[in-house]
Design an enzyme around this catalytic site. Structure first.
Site, PDB file in Angstrom:
ATOM      1  N   ASP A  87      36.735   5.569  -0.732  1.00  0.00           N
ATOM      2  CA  ASP A  87      38.146   5.914  -0.903  1.00  0.00           C
ATOM      3  C   ASP A  87      38.717   6.480   0.403  1.00  0.00           C
ATOM      4  OD1 ASP A  87      40.451   6.269  -2.439  1.00  0.00           O
ATOM      5  OD2 ASP A  87      39.866   8.274  -3.105  1.00  0.00           O
ATOM      6  N   GLU A 112      46.459   0.254   1.819  1.00  0.00           N
ATOM      7  CA  GLU A 112      47.702   0.926   1.418  1.00  0.00           C
ATOM      8  C   GLU A 112      48.833   0.521   2.352  1.00  0.00           C
ATOM      9  OE1 GLU A 112      47.251   5.090   0.433  1.00  0.00           O
ATOM     10  OE2 GLU A 112      49.146   5.623   1.395  1.00  0.00           O
ATOM     11  N   GLY A 124      47.080  15.388  -5.089  1.00  0.00           N
ATOM     12  CA  GLY A 124      47.069  16.813  -5.443  1.00  0.00           C
ATOM     13  C   GLY A 124      48.158  17.146  -6.448  1.00  0.00           C
ATOM     14  N   HIS A 149      47.630   5.644  -6.489  1.00  0.00           N
ATOM     15  CA  HIS A 149      46.924   6.846  -6.019  1.00  0.00           C
ATOM     16  C   HIS A 149      47.673   8.079  -6.509  1.00  0.00           C
ATOM     17  CE1 HIS A 149      43.956   5.498  -2.865  1.00  0.00           C
ATOM     18  NE2 HIS A 149      44.499   4.365  -3.237  1.00  0.00           N
ATOM     19  N   ALA A 151      47.260  10.161  -9.128  1.00  0.00           N
ATOM     20  CA  ALA A 151      47.693  10.165 -10.537  1.00  0.00           C
ATOM     21  C   ALA A 151      47.500  11.521 -11.223  1.00  0.00           C
ATOM     22  CB  ALA A 151      46.978   9.071 -11.306  1.00  0.00           C
ATOM     23  N   SER A 152      46.875  12.485 -10.547  1.00  0.00           N
ATOM     24  CA  SER A 152      46.769  13.816 -11.165  1.00  0.00           C
ATOM     25  C   SER A 152      48.149  14.445 -11.266  1.00  0.00           C
ATOM     26  CB  SER A 152      45.885  14.730 -10.296  1.00  0.00           C
ATOM     27  OG  SER A 152      44.557  14.314 -10.349  1.00  0.00           O
TER      28      SER A 152
HETATM   29  P1  13P Z   1      44.820  13.044  -7.093  1.00  0.00           P
HETATM   30  O1  13P Z   1      43.932  14.096  -6.504  1.00  0.00           O
HETATM   31  O2  13P Z   1      46.255  13.396  -6.985  1.00  0.00           O
HETATM   32  O3  13P Z   1      44.396  12.656  -8.456  1.00  0.00           O
HETATM   33  O4  13P Z   1      44.656  11.728  -6.186  1.00  0.00           O
HETATM   34  C1  13P Z   1      43.478  10.984  -6.260  1.00  0.00           C
HETATM   35  C2  13P Z   1      43.525   9.790  -5.389  1.00  0.00           C
HETATM   36  O5  13P Z   1      44.531   9.160  -5.217  1.00  0.00           O
HETATM   37  C3  13P Z   1      42.248   9.356  -4.766  1.00  0.00           C
HETATM   38  O6  13P Z   1      42.430   8.316  -3.870  1.00  0.00           O
END
Ligand code: 13P
Length: 284
Positions: free
Chosen positions: A82, A134, A181, A208, A210-211
């Site tokens: 990643d 990306e 984040g 990306h 998605a949190s």
């Molecule tokens: P988050 O930490 O916001 O879930 O992002 C994860 C991500 O996009 C990993 O590539």
């Protein structure tokens, strides 16, 4: 099963209108939680590691642990590099057994981004590995990668078509308003832009950051063509909160088997929830 590339799993998700969750793992415990939960829910799953995670845990350990999981469970499992910026590092880890990589050259100018991505694609495809890249740039923090809000940039749909054609990538990470984040305020996703990108390119699209994005927005993004949903921060927080709570209640504790367990249990609930949001349960 063996460790797979993401090719078939993402194509199937694209055809059937759900998303494969890509969970960032950091060690044995987090990897176990993800594969155990995915197996229980019969979900295909991607185990993602950033450069600093792989440096921390060791690429060979990650491959060996994932291979063990793939032997144990009859679900599609991919391990994914990643946000790698270093082409040589990607080649090295593909040689080690990773079958999926994100080359992140989104900080470079357009032509350089294309040139570097193309080089990774040419190498990866020789080994049947898949490549994500990306276009545009997400803000926020992912492990040691920090992108200031002012340097973030949305994906241009017209450019996306050219980018996919000229690089030969297998999937495209789009910048449509998510950030790595937690959010300051609410996440706002540009769904019109996502639709336009979907109309322009035929490869699976990746969300990306998605949190901390409300479930309905993630589901809507999936309904509009997102096939891979990346989650990191939403797993780290419950894991570490549960471990902190355990130590608060047991200040003299020192047995990792005891203090890691509540962390794993707390993380498991979120992994299960995200799988349901992705709609990948029962798709293995
Ligand atoms: P988050 O930490 O916001 O879930 O992002 C994860 C991500 O996009 C990993 O590539």
């Amino acid at each position: 099963m063996k460790i797979l590339s993401t090719r078939e799993m993402l194509k199937k998700a694209q055809r059937e209108g759900y998303a494969i969750p890509a969970f960032n793992i950091h060690n044995l415990e987090t990897l176990q939680v993800v594969v155990d939960t995915a197996a229980e829910l019969r979900s295909p799953v991607i185990l993602a590691g950033t450069p600093s995670t792989i440096a921390y845990a060791g690429g060979e350990y990650i491959v060996a642990m994932a291979e063990t999981a793939a032997k144990e469970y009859d679900i599609p499992i991919a391990i994914h590099l990643d946000h790698y910026e270093d082409v040589e590092a990607i080649k090295h880890f593909i040689d080690l057994g990773f079958k999926s990589a994100m080359i992140d050259a989104s900080h470079l100018d357009y032509e350089d981004n294309i040139r570097i991505v193309r080089e990774v694609v040419e190498y990866a495809h020789k080994f049947d590995a898949t490549v994500e890249a990306e276009l545009g740039r997400l803000g926020g923090q992912e492990d040691d990668l920090i992108v200031d809000e002012k340097d973030s940039k949305y994906t241009n749909p017209e450019q996306a078509r050219d980018f996919v054609e000229r690089t030969g990538i297998d999937s495209l990470a789009v910048a449509i308003g998510t950030a790595h984040g937690l959010y300051q305020g609410e996440a706002k996703l540009d769904f019109d832009r996502l639709k336009e990108i979907r109309d322009m390119v035929d490869v699976p699209l990746v969300l990306h950051g998605a949190s901390d994005v409300p479930d309905e927005l993630v589901k809507k993004a999936i309904s509009l063509g997102i096939c891979k949903v990346n989650v990191a921060t939403d797993l780290k927080i419950p894991f570490s909160d549960a471990v902190k709570k355990y130590f608060n209640e047991n200040p003299t504790a020192n047995d990792p088997r005891k203090y890691m367990t509540p962390g794993k249990e707390a993380m498991k609930k979120i992994v299960a929830h995200k799988i349901m949001v992705c709609g990948s349960n029962g798709k293995a």
